[in-house]
Design a protein around this motif. Structure first.
Motif, mmCIF file in Angstrom:
data_model
loop_
_atom_site.group_PDB
_atom_site.id
_atom_site.type_symbol
_atom_site.label_atom_id
_atom_site.label_comp_id
_atom_site.label_asym_id
_atom_site.label_seq_id
_atom_site.Cartn_x
_atom_site.Cartn_y
_atom_site.Cartn_z
ATOM 1 N N ASN A 56 9.621 2.937 -1.789
ATOM 2 C CA ASN A 56 8.621 3.941 -2.161
ATOM 3 C C ASN A 56 8.425 3.936 -3.677
ATOM 4 O O ASN A 56 9.343 3.610 -4.425
ATOM 5 C CB ASN A 56 9.075 5.332 -1.721
ATOM 6 N N ASP B 297 1.540 10.408 -1.903
ATOM 7 C CA ASP B 297 2.808 10.956 -2.393
ATOM 8 C C ASP B 297 3.764 9.858 -2.855
ATOM 9 O O ASP B 297 4.903 10.121 -3.225
ATOM 10 C CB ASP B 297 3.475 11.831 -1.328
ATOM 11 N N SER C 277 0.847 -1.202 0.000
ATOM 12 C CA SER C 277 0.000 0.000 0.000
ATOM 13 C C SER C 277 0.877 1.245 0.000
ATOM 14 O O SER C 277 1.919 1.277 0.666
ATOM 15 C CB SER C 277 -0.902 0.026 1.227
ATOM 16 N N TYR C 278 0.416 2.279 -0.744
ATOM 17 C CA TYR C 278 1.164 3.530 -0.869
ATOM 18 C C TYR C 278 0.306 4.713 -0.435
ATOM 19 O O TYR C 278 -0.910 4.719 -0.607
ATOM 20 C CB TYR C 278 1.590 3.751 -2.322
ATOM 21 N N ASN C 279 0.960 5.734 0.093
ATOM 22 C CA ASN C 279 0.317 7.017 0.353
ATOM 23 C C ASN C 279 0.194 7.779 -0.969
ATOM 24 O O ASN C 279 0.810 7.393 -1.969
ATOM 25 C CB ASN C 279 1.144 7.832 1.363
ATOM 26 N N THR D 277 -2.432 3.073 -5.553
ATOM 27 C CA THR D 277 -2.939 3.037 -4.183
ATOM 28 C C THR D 277 -2.390 1.813 -3.485
ATOM 29 O O THR D 277 -1.954 1.883 -2.342
ATOM 30 C CB THR D 277 -4.471 2.978 -4.150
ATOM 31 N N LYS E 243 3.213 2.728 2.549
ATOM 32 C CA LYS E 243 2.321 2.757 3.706
ATOM 33 C C LYS E 243 2.412 1.443 4.474
ATOM 34 O O LYS E 243 2.581 1.431 5.685
ATOM 35 C CB LYS E 243 0.882 3.005 3.259
ATOM 36 N N THR F 241 4.919 7.336 -0.962
ATOM 37 C CA THR F 241 5.665 6.689 0.116
ATOM 38 C C THR F 241 4.964 5.398 0.527
ATOM 39 O O THR F 241 3.740 5.293 0.471
ATOM 40 C CB THR F 241 5.825 7.613 1.344
#
Length: 170
Positions: free
Chosen positions: A83, A68, A64-66, A144, A72, A70
Motif C-alpha cells: 500500500n 486511501d 493501481s491505488y485506491n 492513482t 487496488k 490501499t
C-alpha cells in the motif's frame, strides 16, 4: 420689489458659486492588495511503498491505488506491491470538500500532475497524483497508478523526489 431682486441676486450668486464648486473635481486611484492566508502546513510525506518488478519483463506494468492509498491492482512485470501511505497537509480553503480525488488541482491548491521517473528509471516511469479532502482542513496526496513503461531500465533502490504543494488565488 427691491428685496425680491436682491434675493434673486443672492440666490443667483450662490447657485453660480455652487456650480463653479461642483465643476471643480479631481480623481484618485485606489489600490488594495488582498492575500489569502491558506496556512499550508502539517505536511507528512507521501510514501509509495515497495514495488517489486521482474526487470526481464518486456511488457508494461501498472500498480493501481485506491484514494486511501490501499493497493487496488498490479499487472505486467509487477510481481508485488505494498500500500502507499498518502502524503498529508493542511490548508484553509473555501470549499475543501470539492477536493474529491478527481484532479491534481482544487480550490486553488495544486500538486504536480505526476511524479516523473520516481520509479528509478531512465525511461518513462511515472505516478499521476490527486488531491483528496480528508477532513476539516486536512488533505491527502495520493498516486492513482504507477506506470512502468520500460521495466528493463528500472533501477533497483530507494528513489526520492520533492514535490511542491501550492496555492493560487482564483
Amino acid at each position: 420689489m427691491n428685496k425680491y431682486i436682491l434675493m434673486l441676486g443672492v440666490a443667483g450668486v450662490a447657485l453660480g458659486s455652487y456650480a463653479a464648486y461642483a465643476g471643480n473635481s479631481a480623481t484618485m486611484t485606489v489600490t488594495a492588495t488582498i492575500a489569502h492566508d491558506v496556512s499550508l502546513g502539517g505536511v507528512i510525506d507521501l510514501n509509495i511503498g515497495t514495488i517489486t518488478i521482474n526487470p526481464a519483463g518486456n511488457e508494461e506494468g501498472v500498480v493501481s491505488y485506491n484514494l486511501d492509498g490501499t493497493l487496488k491492482s498490479k499487472s505486467g512485470p509487477v510481481t508485488a506491491a505494498t500500500n502507499a501511505t498518502p502524503g498529508t497537509f493542511t490548508a484553509n480553503i473555501a470549499n475543501p470538500s470539492a477536493c474529491d480525488g478527481s484532479s491534481y488541482t482544487c480550490g486553488g491548491l495544486s500538486v504536480p500532475d505526476s511524479i516523473d521517473n520516481i520509479l528509478g528509471s531512465t525511461g518513462s516511469n511515472y505516478c499521476p497524483l490527486l488531491i483528496v479532502h480528508d477532513s476539516s482542513n486536512k488533505f491527502k496526496v495520493v498516486p492513482t497508478q504507477c506506470f512502468f513503461l520500460n521495466p528493463s531500465q528500472t533501477v533497483a533502490g530507494t528513489h526520492t523526489r520533492t514535490i511542491t504543494i501550492s496555492y493560487t488565488a482564483s
